[in-house]
Design a protein around this motif. Structure first.
Motif, PDB file in Angstrom:
ATOM      1  N   ALA A 208       0.837  -1.194   0.000  1.00  0.00           N
ATOM      2  CA  ALA A 208       0.000   0.000   0.000  1.00  0.00           C
ATOM      3  C   ALA A 208       0.873   1.245   0.000  1.00  0.00           C
ATOM      4  N   PRO A 209       0.443   2.310  -0.669  1.00  0.00           N
ATOM      5  CA  PRO A 209       1.233   3.546  -0.669  1.00  0.00           C
ATOM      6  C   PRO A 209       1.349   4.112   0.734  1.00  0.00           C
ATOM      7  N   SER A 210       2.523   4.629   1.028  1.00  0.00           N
ATOM      8  CA  SER A 210       2.776   5.114   2.384  1.00  0.00           C
ATOM      9  C   SER A 210       2.196   6.489   2.644  1.00  0.00           C
ATOM     10  N   GLY A 211       1.727   7.192   1.600  1.00  0.00           N
ATOM     11  CA  GLY A 211       1.134   8.508   1.782  1.00  0.00           C
ATOM     12  C   GLY A 211       2.159   9.512   2.255  1.00  0.00           C
ATOM     13  N   THR A 212       1.767  10.276   3.250  1.00  0.00           N
ATOM     14  CA  THR A 212       2.669  11.307   3.764  1.00  0.00           C
ATOM     15  C   THR A 212       3.594  10.770   4.837  1.00  0.00           C
ATOM     16  N   ARG A 213       3.386   9.516   5.224  1.00  0.00           N
ATOM     17  CA  ARG A 213       4.229   8.961   6.274  1.00  0.00           C
ATOM     18  C   ARG A 213       5.651   8.810   5.768  1.00  0.00           C
ATOM     19  N   GLY A 214       6.610   9.316   6.519  1.00  0.00           N
ATOM     20  CA  GLY A 214       8.008   9.244   6.110  1.00  0.00           C
ATOM     21  C   GLY A 214       8.556   7.837   6.247  1.00  0.00           C
ATOM     22  N   HIS A 215       9.535   7.535   5.417  1.00  0.00           N
ATOM     23  CA  HIS A 215      10.176   6.233   5.489  1.00  0.00           C
ATOM     24  C   HIS A 215      11.019   6.140   6.759  1.00  0.00           C
ATOM     25  N   LYS A 216      10.994   4.967   7.367  1.00  0.00           N
ATOM     26  CA  LYS A 216      11.800   4.719   8.554  1.00  0.00           C
ATOM     27  C   LYS A 216      13.011   3.893   8.149  1.00  0.00           C
ATOM     28  N   TRP A 217      14.154   4.550   8.161  1.00  0.00           N
ATOM     29  CA  TRP A 217      15.365   3.883   7.713  1.00  0.00           C
ATOM     30  C   TRP A 217      15.901   2.918   8.762  1.00  0.00           C
ATOM     31  N   LEU A 218      15.644   3.187  10.023  1.00  0.00           N
ATOM     32  CA  LEU A 218      16.123   2.289  11.065  1.00  0.00           C
ATOM     33  C   LEU A 218      15.167   1.112  11.201  1.00  0.00           C
ATOM     34  N   GLY A 219      15.725  -0.079  11.280  1.00  0.00           N
ATOM     35  CA  GLY A 219      14.890  -1.265  11.381  1.00  0.00           C
ATOM     36  C   GLY A 219      15.714  -2.498  11.690  1.00  0.00           C
ATOM     37  N   PRO A 220      15.075  -3.672  11.671  1.00  0.00           N
ATOM     38  CA  PRO A 220      15.784  -4.919  11.981  1.00  0.00           C
ATOM     39  C   PRO A 220      16.940  -5.218  11.038  1.00  0.00           C
ATOM     40  N   TRP A 221      16.932  -4.594   9.856  1.00  0.00           N
ATOM     41  CA  TRP A 221      18.023  -4.843   8.913  1.00  0.00           C
ATOM     42  C   TRP A 221      19.381  -4.463   9.496  1.00  0.00           C
ATOM     43  N   LEU A 222      19.388  -3.594  10.522  1.00  0.00           N
ATOM     44  CA  LEU A 222      20.649  -3.217  11.157  1.00  0.00           C
ATOM     45  C   LEU A 222      21.352  -4.436  11.760  1.00  0.00           C
ATOM     46  N   LEU A 223      20.563  -5.387  12.266  1.00  0.00           N
ATOM     47  CA  LEU A 223      21.160  -6.608  12.811  1.00  0.00           C
ATOM     48  C   LEU A 223      21.832  -7.423  11.713  1.00  0.00           C
TER      49      LEU A 223
END
Length: 389
Positions: A208-223
């Motif tokens: 689904a389109p995220s709309g005006t919500r900003g992308h969150k770059w921090l996440g589990p991928w950091l592990l």
């Protein structure tokens, strides 16, 4: 460097505890603890495999009953199923051969004391032998041998990235099972079972389109980013002869990748999905960058070890290293099947044409596939993939 002995390098072909030749214990010691550890390991291998196969059968059953989801080509299912069986048979034939050689080597050095028949049991052998450590010492020490063994670190790393990037969007949350199976059985075996699971899972719906919500770059991928460094750095360090002849430094370097690659799958299994705020689009982009990092490190190591091994023993030495010892053969066949599996996967994954995309755009959403009366197995999001009415 002097060439390694047939069953290991000079410093490791005869374990130091055998050189001391301590007298065997009095009487027929039951050695319950080593028996429990060894057979618990084999039982864990069996149970994790059965767990994944049962999940796989369930997904296949649900997919067959679906009226909207498209079944994968049977030849692809047979291909990766055959690769999984071939991987298991080839690697574990070598492993059981390694167990046999380890026992006879132990018995040979213990025969100095003329052991009584009741003292030649497996318990005393398992008690005085570190199978995991001695196998990796044999596999890593030597330029030609390390040409094979270092690759398994990066194939394990690739499996870890693919579990997150492709598995979770299709509702495969038990990623811990595949990574654990890869570490205790064979990476190629776990990889083929995971790819089979992907084939038999419904395709991920459009996000689904995220709309005006900003992308969150921090996440589990950091592990996983930390896992890349915790795997690539030890893989590079273990190519140094210093670690070949210093056992106290060897084990931490060896265990670091095993632990790092299990962190995120275990966290996924223990922490409820609601605590993860995954942005699928941004996560997919990030994992593409992580793949570049893995390929760069893996390519650098492969080039370096190839030049070193070729200068030391040539192509014949690299090939013959697989047959020098069953432990090396097990890892070598694992690497061969990993290469074969990923090449086959790349060739079988074709991108849909524009016509197919437009046709699917007009079809009803296939986000969930019916599984039983009140359960739907879904492909979407990073949740459980199961919705109940």
């Amino acid at each position: 460097m002097a060439p390694p002995a047939r069953y290991g390098p000079p410093a490791y072909s005869i374990p130091q505890r055998y050189m001391h030749r301590e007298p065997p214990p009095e009487g027929a010691d039951s050695n319950t603890r080593p028996y429990i550890i060894f057979f618990s390991y084999l039982l864990t291998c069996f149970l994790v495999t059965i767990f994944i196969l049962l999940k796989l059968i369930r997904r296949a059953s649900v997919l067959q009953k679906s009226t909207t989801a498209r079944l994968p080509p049977k030849k692809h299912v047979w291909l990766f199923g055959g690769l999984a069986v071939g991987s298991l048979l080839s690697t574990w034939t070598q492993m059981f051969q390694y167990f046999r050689i380890s026992y006879h080597q132990w018995l040979m050095w213990r025969s100095y004391y003329e052991l009584e028949p009741h003292m030649r049991h497996w318990g005393l052998w398992l008690k005085e032998t570190s199978l995991f450590r001695e196998a990796w010492e044999t596999v890593i020490v030597g330029n030609a041998r390390y040409w094979w063994s270092h690759q398994i670190f990066f194939f394990a790393l690739g499996l870890g990235l693919y579990l997150e990037q492709k598995g979770l969007p299709r509702g495969i949350r038990y990623t811990w099972a595949f990574m654990l199976l890869g570490q205790i059985v064979a990476i190629s075996f776990a990889t083929n079972l995971f790819l089979l699971t992907l084939l038999l899972s419904p395709p991920a719906p459009p996000s689904a389109p995220s709309g005006t919500r900003g992308h969150k770059w921090l996440g589990p991928w950091l592990l996983n980013l930390l896992a890349i460094f915790a795997t690539a750095y030890p893989a590079m360090q273990l190519a140094d002869e210093h670690y070949w002849y210093h056992p106290t430094h060897f084990m931490p370097m060896l265990l670091a990748p095993h632990i790092a690659l299990m962190v995120l799958p275990v966290v996924r299994a223990l922490v409820p999905p609601g605590y993860f705020e995954d942005d699928i689009q941004i996560a997919d982009r990030i994992y593409n960058y992580l793949w570049v990092l893995v390929f760069a490190n893996g390519g650098l190591m492969l080039g370096w070890t190839t030049v070193t091994a070729y200068a030391y023993s040539g192509v014949a030495g690299i090939v013959n290293a697989v047959f020098e010892h069953p432990a090396v053969g097990s890892v070598g066949f694992d690497v061969v099947f990993c290469w074969t599996t990923w090449i086959c996967w790349k060739r079988t994954q074709t991108k849909p044409t524009r016509t197919e995309v437009s046709m699917h755009a007009d079809e009803p959403s296939t986000e969930f596939v019916r599984d039983g009366r009140d359960t739907f197995v879904g492909a979407g999001a990073y949740g459980d993939g199961i919705r109940r009415r």
